[in-house]
Write a protein that holds these residues in place. Structure first.
Motif, PDB file in Angstrom:
ATOM      1  N   LEU A 134       9.237  13.723  29.990  1.00  0.00           N
ATOM      2  CA  LEU A 134      10.083  14.963  29.636  1.00  0.00           C
ATOM      3  C   LEU A 134       9.313  16.190  30.331  1.00  0.00           C
ATOM      4  CD1 LEU A 134      11.426  14.110  26.247  1.00  0.00           C
ATOM      5  CD2 LEU A 134      12.456  13.444  28.658  1.00  0.00           C
ATOM      6  N   THR A 135       8.081  16.208  30.121  1.00  0.00           N
ATOM      7  CA  THR A 135       7.390  17.482  30.819  1.00  0.00           C
ATOM      8  C   THR A 135       6.178  17.131  31.695  1.00  0.00           C
ATOM      9  OG1 THR A 135       5.795  18.090  28.934  1.00  0.00           O
ATOM     10  CG2 THR A 135       8.328  18.706  28.704  1.00  0.00           C
ATOM     11  N   ASP A 136       5.475  18.119  32.419  1.00  0.00           N
ATOM     12  CA  ASP A 136       4.590  17.935  33.222  1.00  0.00           C
ATOM     13  C   ASP A 136       3.599  18.818  33.279  1.00  0.00           C
ATOM     14  OD1 ASP A 136       3.334  16.355  35.121  1.00  0.00           O
ATOM     15  OD2 ASP A 136       4.088  17.198  36.992  1.00  0.00           O
ATOM     16  N   LEU A 142       4.958  15.618  27.270  1.00  0.00           N
ATOM     17  CA  LEU A 142       5.904  15.225  26.173  1.00  0.00           C
ATOM     18  C   LEU A 142       6.637  13.977  26.921  1.00  0.00           C
ATOM     19  CD1 LEU A 142       7.479  15.494  23.743  1.00  0.00           C
ATOM     20  CD2 LEU A 142       9.223  16.673  24.738  1.00  0.00           C
ATOM     21  N   HIS A 143       6.891  12.852  26.164  1.00  0.00           N
ATOM     22  CA  HIS A 143       7.383  11.544  26.392  1.00  0.00           C
ATOM     23  C   HIS A 143       8.410  11.208  25.412  1.00  0.00           C
ATOM     24  CE1 HIS A 143       4.209  11.114  29.759  1.00  0.00           C
ATOM     25  NE2 HIS A 143       3.556  11.568  28.896  1.00  0.00           N
ATOM     26  N   ARG A 144       9.400  10.483  25.817  1.00  0.00           N
ATOM     27  CA  ARG A 144      10.370   9.916  24.967  1.00  0.00           C
ATOM     28  C   ARG A 144      10.451   8.302  25.126  1.00  0.00           C
ATOM     29  NH1 ARG A 144      15.261  11.304  26.848  1.00  0.00           N
ATOM     30  NH2 ARG A 144      15.707   9.361  27.794  1.00  0.00           N
ATOM     31  N   ILE A 178       3.268  12.833  22.652  1.00  0.00           N
ATOM     32  CA  ILE A 178       2.699  13.745  23.592  1.00  0.00           C
ATOM     33  C   ILE A 178       1.655  12.891  24.357  1.00  0.00           C
ATOM     34  CG2 ILE A 178       3.340  15.772  22.547  1.00  0.00           C
ATOM     35  CD1 ILE A 178       0.396  15.805  21.232  1.00  0.00           C
ATOM     36  N   GLU A 179       1.075  13.386  25.475  1.00  0.00           N
ATOM     37  CA  GLU A 179      -0.147  12.950  26.196  1.00  0.00           C
ATOM     38  C   GLU A 179      -0.968  14.166  26.378  1.00  0.00           C
ATOM     39  OE1 GLU A 179      -1.373  10.520  30.339  1.00  0.00           O
ATOM     40  OE2 GLU A 179       0.748  11.344  30.020  1.00  0.00           O
ATOM     41  N   ASP A 223      14.286  21.183  22.055  1.00  0.00           N
ATOM     42  CA  ASP A 223      13.448  22.051  21.182  1.00  0.00           C
ATOM     43  C   ASP A 223      12.134  21.491  21.369  1.00  0.00           C
ATOM     44  OD1 ASP A 223      15.836  23.463  20.345  1.00  0.00           O
ATOM     45  OD2 ASP A 223      15.270  22.910  18.282  1.00  0.00           O
ATOM     46  N   LEU A 224      11.765  20.424  21.635  1.00  0.00           N
ATOM     47  CA  LEU A 224      10.312  19.965  21.673  1.00  0.00           C
ATOM     48  C   LEU A 224      10.064  20.091  23.273  1.00  0.00           C
ATOM     49  CD1 LEU A 224      10.684  16.101  19.882  1.00  0.00           C
ATOM     50  CD2 LEU A 224       9.543  18.364  19.221  1.00  0.00           C
ATOM     51  N   ILE A 225      10.927  20.042  24.143  1.00  0.00           N
ATOM     52  CA  ILE A 225      10.444  20.717  25.416  1.00  0.00           C
ATOM     53  C   ILE A 225       9.945  21.995  25.674  1.00  0.00           C
ATOM     54  CG2 ILE A 225      11.439  20.975  27.879  1.00  0.00           C
ATOM     55  CD1 ILE A 225      13.179  18.358  27.288  1.00  0.00           C
TER      56      ILE A 225
END
Length: 234
Positions: A134-136, A142-144, A178-179, A223-225
């Motif tokens: 979801l983000t980079d 962030l991952h789903r 998260i990573e 919100d998490l993003i």
């Protein structure tokens, strides 16, 4: 009924064994373990006259996707019940080898990016799985994780002593991970803010203020993003 689920366990064992053998043979891009699973999914209702509802896919259509670092376009679809990426190869449907974690599947429809990550806290024997990125950010991503579960359901008609049993693919609530950097490890996001703050060592104060100021809800993807993008700016 017991025979039905014994068959599932037997077929699953076959898949696990063949998967283990394959991983020892090398790092090929695809393998054909899906053939056994496909037979199970398509024919189990016919073989056992069993009522199966739902689908193992969120989207049953194969979509074009670039798989890096190969940088070639393939037709793919994600099987959320088996946690595998199915890929059309000629007249066959094969499975992308998860043992090679460098593969990234960039689906054209919706620009969805799948990554292969390892969840060391998972109770499953299979730690590797597909996650939607979801983000980079460079520091934190962030991952789903989307899942479907093949489950048995028993229903009893109102006012009756008899019951019937059927199976269904049940959609599970998506979870977020998260990573750190490009570690390849998925860390599950806690649902409680106090536990969440522990994931941001040295930045707990800033994160706490951001959560409060922006009324961040840990159950909402948007919100998490915002939260992870902010954490990367610190």
């Amino acid at each position: 009924m017991k025979l039905f689920f014994k068959k599932i366990i037997l077929l699953s064992s076959i898949v696990l064994i063949s998967s283990s053998v394959f991983s020892q043979q090398g790092s090929s891009m695809f393998h054909n373990d899906m053939s056994t699973q496909a037979i199970l999914q398509k024919n189990i209702g016919k073989d056992y006259e069993f009522d199966i509802q739902g689908s193992p896919y969120y989207n049953e259509t194969f979509n074009s996707a670039k798989i890096t670092p190969i940088n070639k376009v393939f037709m793919v679809r994600y099987n959320a019940a088996l946690d595998v990426m199915e890929v059309i190869q000629g007249e066959d449907t094969l499975v992308l080898n998860k043992d090679n974690r460098n593969y990234k599947v960039i689906q054209s429809n919706g620009n969805i990016i799948y990554r292969i990550l390892e969840d060391n806290e998972s109770n499953s024997d299979e730690k590797l799985g597909f996650y939607i990125q979801l983000t980079d950010g460079e520091k934190i991503k962030l991952h789903r994780k989307d899942r479907k579960k093949f489950t048995e359901v028993t229903r009893t008609a109102y006012g009756s002593n008899t019951s019937s049993t059927y199976a269904k693919y049940k959609e599970q609530k998506s979870e977020f991970f998260i990573e750190y950097g490009d570690s390849g490890t998925a860390v599950k996001l806690p649902k409680k803010k106090k536990s969440l703050l522990k994931l941001f060592a040295g930045k707990e104060g800033d994160i706490k203020k951001f959560l409060k100021k922006n009324s961040i809800k840990l159950s909402k993807e948007k919100d998490l993003i915002k939260l992870i993008n902010y954490a990367n700016s610190l």
